[in-house]
Design a protein around this motif. Structure first.
Motif: not given
Length: 297
Positions: A125-138
């Protein structure tokens, strides 16, 4: 084995893999690279990272390694940011870091239980949480109008129950729940696909050597529907499928890649004896017709 996918199936993609320096994780790193992706590996052991990066680069794969512990938010954030800084973006996150060992529940300390939960489930979850800003559309660095992809490696242990694996069963159940929930929320809000792979026994891996010693290896194979262990290549090909456009409509799924082992139980009757015993039971049944039993009341 030769890949069934085109060599450019992941062309232009940037993938960050935790646990990507050894075992199954390294094979996924290699196959992602062979199919056009640039690879960043996160791990705690510098020597493992260096060897893995060197091997990938020798194959012509753009690769870089970053030391870090998935249990630490600051490490996760630093490695994600370093990956984006190095390659310009992030398209794929693979959470493969895990801890495992055989131990009976009564001999497992709460701290040992917590350690595996922290690495496998909290770390995911920690990795997913930190990667979210870069993975999300836009997101920063994203030139595509679509979101990225997250792949979480779990197991089939918690589908029923597993001897001496209570800590890992609990952790992997949490990983699968995280996969489904993020697929629902982030698929809807950010166009991020989130899927999982649940490997079965995979030969020639550190986990297999620890969990299934050579002394009992042959017995395990006899209980498997396909009568053989899987390979790291099998898991990597499933990962390429899910990460590529071939899997673009797959979201929230956990794909078991175990030869059907989780469905099976040891035979209690040899195959050649099934018909013989079945006829015997049927003959007894016909000789003694069913009826309403007499009551003494």
């Amino acid at each position: 084995m030769e890949s069934p996918f085109k060599a450019d199936a992941l062309k232009g993609k940037v993938a960050l893999l935790t646990g990507g320096g050894s075992g199954i994780g390294f094979e996924i790193s290699t196959q992602f690279g062979n199919h056009g992706a640039s690879i960043a590996i996160m791990g705690r052991r510098k020597n493992v990272l260096d060897d893995a990066v060197s091997s990938l680069r020798s194959l012509g794969i753009p690769a870089v390694g970053f030391e870090g512990d998935v249990r630490k938010k600051e490490d996760a954030q630093r490695v994600v940011e370093a990956t984006v800084k190095h390659f310009g973006k992030l398209d794929i996150l693979v959470n493969g870091a895990a801890g495992n060992f055989l131990v009976s529940a009564e001999d497992l300390s709460p701290n040992g239980f917590k350690t595996v939960m922290d690495i496998d489930s909290v770390g995911t979850f920690t990795m997913c949480h930190e990667a979210l800003p870069y993975l999300k559309k836009g997101g920063p660095g994203r030139t595509s109008s679509s979101g990225g992809f997250i792949l979480n490696i779990s197991a089939t242990l918690h589908y029923t129950a597993s001897w001496y694996q209570i800590h890992v069963s609990a952790a992997k159940a949490a990983v699968d729940a995280t996969t489904r929930n993020l697929a629902l929320e982030w698929g809807t809000d950010y166009d991020i696909r989130v899927n999982g792979i649940a490997p079965g026994p995979i030969g020639d891996t550190p986990g297999m050597s620890k969990l299934v010693p050579e002394e009992i290896n042959n017995n395990v194979r006899e209980d498997m529907p396909l009568y053989k262990l899987g390979t790291r290549w099998d898991i990597a090909m499933a990962a390429v499928y899910l990460a590529s456009d071939a899997g673009k409509y797959v979201n929230g799924s956990i794909l078991p890649v175990d030869g059907g082992l989780w469905l099976s139980k040891p035979r209690h009757l040899p195959k050649d004896a099934v018909k013989r015993f079945s006829r015997s039971v049927e003959n007894r049944s016909r000789a003694k017709p069913d009826g309403v039993p007499t009551s003494k009341l």
